[in-house]
Design a protein around this motif. Structure first.
Motif, PDB file in Angstrom:
ATOM      1  N   ASP A  50       0.831  -1.209   0.000  1.00 38.63           N
ATOM      2  CA  ASP A  50       0.000   0.000   0.000  1.00 38.63           C
ATOM      3  C   ASP A  50       0.865   1.259   0.000  1.00 38.63           C
ATOM      4  OD1 ASP A  50      -2.294  -1.552   0.007  1.00 38.63           O
ATOM      5  OD2 ASP A  50      -2.716  -1.250   2.149  1.00 38.63           O
ATOM      6  N   GLU A  51       1.931   1.254   0.804  1.00 46.31           N
ATOM      7  CA  GLU A  51       2.824   2.411   0.860  1.00 46.31           C
ATOM      8  C   GLU A  51       3.553   2.612  -0.469  1.00 46.31           C
ATOM      9  OE1 GLU A  51       3.241   4.843   3.124  1.00 46.31           O
ATOM     10  OE2 GLU A  51       1.552   3.927   4.166  1.00 46.31           O
ATOM     11  N   LEU A  52       3.978   1.521  -1.103  1.00 50.53           N
ATOM     12  CA  LEU A  52       4.646   1.640  -2.397  1.00 50.53           C
ATOM     13  C   LEU A  52       3.706   2.227  -3.450  1.00 50.53           C
ATOM     14  CD1 LEU A  52       6.741  -1.644  -2.584  1.00 50.53           C
ATOM     15  CD2 LEU A  52       7.610   0.695  -2.485  1.00 50.53           C
ATOM     16  N   PHE A  53       2.450   1.793  -3.446  1.00 51.61           N
ATOM     17  CA  PHE A  53       1.499   2.348  -4.404  1.00 51.61           C
ATOM     18  C   PHE A  53       1.214   3.824  -4.122  1.00 51.61           C
ATOM     19  CE2 PHE A  53       0.536  -2.045  -5.557  1.00 51.61           C
ATOM     20  CZ  PHE A  53       0.462  -1.915  -6.943  1.00 51.61           C
ATOM     21  N   ALA A  54       1.149   4.199  -2.845  1.00 51.23           N
ATOM     22  CA  ALA A  54       0.947   5.613  -2.505  1.00 51.23           C
ATOM     23  C   ALA A  54       2.130   6.443  -2.985  1.00 51.23           C
ATOM     24  CB  ALA A  54       0.755   5.771  -0.990  1.00 51.23           C
ATOM     25  N   ALA A  55       3.337   5.931  -2.780  1.00 48.58           N
ATOM     26  CA  ALA A  55       4.531   6.644  -3.238  1.00 48.58           C
ATOM     27  C   ALA A  55       4.539   6.750  -4.760  1.00 48.58           C
ATOM     28  CB  ALA A  55       5.791   5.948  -2.741  1.00 48.58           C
ATOM     29  N   ARG A  56       4.087   5.705  -5.428  1.00 46.99           N
ATOM     30  CA  ARG A  56       4.019   5.733  -6.898  1.00 46.99           C
ATOM     31  C   ARG A  56       3.055   6.813  -7.364  1.00 46.99           C
ATOM     32  NH1 ARG A  56       1.973   0.669 -10.311  1.00 46.99           N
ATOM     33  NH2 ARG A  56       0.056   1.832 -10.429  1.00 46.99           N
ATOM     34  N   THR A  84      18.377  20.531  -9.063  1.00 44.58           N
ATOM     35  CA  THR A  84      18.236  20.010  -7.703  1.00 44.58           C
ATOM     36  C   THR A  84      16.937  19.237  -7.571  1.00 44.58           C
ATOM     37  OG1 THR A  84      19.500  21.870  -6.834  1.00 44.58           O
ATOM     38  CG2 THR A  84      18.149  20.648  -5.265  1.00 44.58           C
ATOM     39  N   ALA A  85      15.855  19.794  -8.102  1.00 43.47           N
ATOM     40  CA  ALA A  85      14.558  19.125  -8.043  1.00 43.47           C
ATOM     41  C   ALA A  85      14.593  17.809  -8.822  1.00 43.47           C
ATOM     42  CB  ALA A  85      13.470  20.038  -8.590  1.00 43.47           C
ATOM     43  N   ALA A  86      15.201  17.831 -10.000  1.00 45.36           N
ATOM     44  CA  ALA A  86      15.289  16.611 -10.806  1.00 45.36           C
ATOM     45  C   ALA A  86      16.113  15.547 -10.084  1.00 45.36           C
ATOM     46  CB  ALA A  86      15.907  16.925 -12.177  1.00 45.36           C
ATOM     47  N   GLY A  87      17.179  15.947  -9.429  1.00 46.55           N
ATOM     48  CA  GLY A  87      18.000  15.002  -8.666  1.00 46.55           C
ATOM     49  C   GLY A  87      17.226  14.373  -7.519  1.00 46.55           C
ATOM     50  N   ALA A  88      16.426  15.180  -6.841  1.00 56.76           N
ATOM     51  CA  ALA A  88      15.611  14.656  -5.731  1.00 56.76           C
ATOM     52  C   ALA A  88      14.589  13.655  -6.235  1.00 56.76           C
ATOM     53  CB  ALA A  88      14.928  15.804  -5.002  1.00 56.76           C
ATOM     54  N   VAL A  89      14.001  13.936  -7.376  1.00 59.32           N
ATOM     55  CA  VAL A  89      13.015  13.013  -7.947  1.00 59.32           C
ATOM     56  C   VAL A  89      13.694  11.728  -8.405  1.00 59.32           C
ATOM     57  CG1 VAL A  89      11.381  12.668  -9.840  1.00 59.32           C
ATOM     58  CG2 VAL A  89      11.386  14.816  -8.558  1.00 59.32           C
ATOM     59  N   ARG A  90      14.857  11.840  -9.030  1.00 62.71           N
ATOM     60  CA  ARG A  90      15.597  10.629  -9.443  1.00 62.71           C
ATOM     61  C   ARG A  90      15.934   9.773  -8.233  1.00 62.71           C
ATOM     62  NH1 ARG A  90      17.919  13.860 -13.377  1.00 62.71           N
ATOM     63  NH2 ARG A  90      19.614  14.506 -12.024  1.00 62.71           N
ATOM     64  N   SER A  91      16.349  10.413  -7.156  1.00 64.64           N
ATOM     65  CA  SER A  91      16.674   9.697  -5.924  1.00 64.64           C
ATOM     66  C   SER A  91      15.440   8.996  -5.360  1.00 64.64           C
ATOM     67  CB  SER A  91      17.251  10.674  -4.900  1.00 64.64           C
ATOM     68  OG  SER A  91      17.460  10.030  -3.667  1.00 64.64           O
ATOM     69  N   ALA A  92      14.317   9.691  -5.340  1.00 64.12           N
ATOM     70  CA  ALA A  92      13.076   9.095  -4.830  1.00 64.12           C
ATOM     71  C   ALA A  92      12.645   7.915  -5.697  1.00 64.12           C
ATOM     72  CB  ALA A  92      11.969  10.143  -4.776  1.00 64.12           C
ATOM     73  N   ALA A  93      12.770   8.073  -7.008  1.00 63.57           N
ATOM     74  CA  ALA A  93      12.404   6.976  -7.908  1.00 63.57           C
ATOM     75  C   ALA A  93      13.317   5.773  -7.705  1.00 63.57           C
ATOM     76  CB  ALA A  93      12.454   7.458  -9.363  1.00 63.57           C
ATOM     77  N   GLN A  94      14.598   6.005  -7.483  1.00 69.80           N
ATOM     78  CA  GLN A  94      15.534   4.900  -7.250  1.00 69.80           C
ATOM     79  C   GLN A  94      15.208   4.191  -5.937  1.00 69.80           C
ATOM     80  OE1 GLN A  94      18.031   3.704  -9.412  1.00 69.80           O
ATOM     81  NE2 GLN A  94      17.776   2.043  -7.945  1.00 69.80           N
ATOM     82  N   ARG A  95      14.874   4.973  -4.908  1.00 65.62           N
ATOM     83  CA  ARG A  95      14.495   4.373  -3.626  1.00 65.62           C
ATOM     84  C   ARG A  95      13.241   3.529  -3.781  1.00 65.62           C
ATOM     85  NH1 ARG A  95      14.128   9.178   0.268  1.00 65.62           N
ATOM     86  NH2 ARG A  95      13.206   7.619   1.609  1.00 65.62           N
ATOM     87  N   MET A  96      12.292   3.997  -4.582  1.00 70.05           N
ATOM     88  CA  MET A  96      11.074   3.222  -4.848  1.00 70.05           C
ATOM     89  C   MET A  96      11.422   1.910  -5.531  1.00 70.05           C
ATOM     90  SD  MET A  96       7.939   4.489  -4.287  1.00 70.05           S
ATOM     91  CE  MET A  96       7.165   3.546  -5.565  1.00 70.05           C
ATOM     92  N   GLU A  97      12.283   1.988  -6.535  1.00 72.06           N
ATOM     93  CA  GLU A  97      12.674   0.785  -7.260  1.00 72.06           C
ATOM     94  C   GLU A  97      13.401  -0.190  -6.332  1.00 72.06           C
ATOM     95  OE1 GLU A  97      15.394  -0.472 -11.075  1.00 72.06           O
ATOM     96  OE2 GLU A  97      14.498   1.522 -11.038  1.00 72.06           O
ATOM     97  N   ASP A  98      14.296   0.321  -5.498  1.00 71.12           N
ATOM     98  CA  ASP A  98      15.016  -0.527  -4.547  1.00 71.12           C
ATOM     99  C   ASP A  98      14.055  -1.183  -3.561  1.00 71.12           C
ATOM    100  OD1 ASP A  98      17.344   0.243  -5.816  1.00 71.12           O
ATOM    101  OD2 ASP A  98      17.961   1.640  -4.231  1.00 71.12           O
ATOM    102  N   ALA A  99      13.077  -0.416  -3.075  1.00 70.71           N
ATOM    103  CA  ALA A  99      12.103  -0.961  -2.131  1.00 70.71           C
ATOM    104  C   ALA A  99      11.257  -2.049  -2.778  1.00 70.71           C
ATOM    105  CB  ALA A  99      11.211   0.156  -1.589  1.00 70.71           C
ATOM    106  N   ALA A 100      10.846  -1.819  -4.022  1.00 71.30           N
ATOM    107  CA  ALA A 100      10.069  -2.838  -4.733  1.00 71.30           C
ATOM    108  C   ALA A 100      10.903  -4.099  -4.952  1.00 71.30           C
ATOM    109  CB  ALA A 100       9.571  -2.284  -6.067  1.00 71.30           C
ATOM    110  N   ASP A 101      12.168  -3.931  -5.318  1.00 70.44           N
ATOM    111  CA  ASP A 101      13.055  -5.090  -5.501  1.00 70.44           C
ATOM    112  C   ASP A 101      13.227  -5.861  -4.193  1.00 70.44           C
ATOM    113  OD1 ASP A 101      13.400  -4.446  -8.165  1.00 70.44           O
ATOM    114  OD2 ASP A 101      15.381  -3.533  -7.880  1.00 70.44           O
ATOM    115  N   ALA A 102      13.400  -5.137  -3.093  1.00 67.50           N
ATOM    116  CA  ALA A 102      13.568  -5.790  -1.793  1.00 67.50           C
ATOM    117  C   ALA A 102      12.304  -6.533  -1.390  1.00 67.50           C
ATOM    118  CB  ALA A 102      13.942  -4.754  -0.729  1.00 67.50           C
ATOM    119  N   LEU A 103      11.149  -5.935  -1.657  1.00 66.14           N
ATOM    120  CA  LEU A 103       9.890  -6.596  -1.337  1.00 66.14           C
ATOM    121  C   LEU A 103       9.737  -7.876  -2.145  1.00 66.14           C
ATOM    122  CD1 LEU A 103       7.129  -6.578   0.107  1.00 66.14           C
ATOM    123  CD2 LEU A 103       6.261  -5.258  -1.825  1.00 66.14           C
TER     124      LEU A 103
END
Length: 113
Positions: A50-56, A84-103
């Motif tokens: 649920d949290e991953l979908f909310a983040a998506r 700076t904004a684009a970097g923050a979004v790239r970082s957030a997207a990578q964290r999402m991908e990492d979290a999905a992979d870990a799940l």
């Protein structure tokens, strides 16, 4: 606590050379010291999904905002700190991908790559 859980608990206490009461007190204290980690450890798979979908959904909204930024830049408007904004979004997207992979790795019983 069912019989299997009690057995696992008792074995863990013995492995640590502690009484059940001492092991329980230590475990509770440790869990209380880092509530964010404790919440993450006991979260159900459904809560994590649920949290991953909310983040998506949030990333989707950010995508829309970046489209607006692009339009503004193309029309000559000044947009401060877009890199700076684009970097923050790239970082957030990578964290999402990492979290999905870990799940998925956890669900499949393996380690995330």
């Amino acid at each position: 606590m069912n019989d299997a859980e009690f057995q696992r608990f008792t074995e863990a206490a013995a492995h640590c050379h502690m009484s059940n009461a001492a092991f329980l007190a230590y475990a509770v204290d440790k869990a209380a010291r880092d509530l964010n980690r404790t919440a993450a450890e006991i979260a159900t798979e459904r809560q994590v999904i649920d949290e991953l979908f909310a983040a998506r959904r949030h990333l989707g909204r950010i995508h829309g905002l970046f489209n607006q930024i692009t339009r503004a830049l193309n029309s000559g408007a000044d947009t401060p700190h877009p890199d700076t904004a684009a970097g923050a979004v790239r970082s957030a997207a990578q964290r999402m991908e990492d979290a999905a992979d870990a799940l998925l790795a956890h669900r499949d019983g393996g380690a995330a790559e």
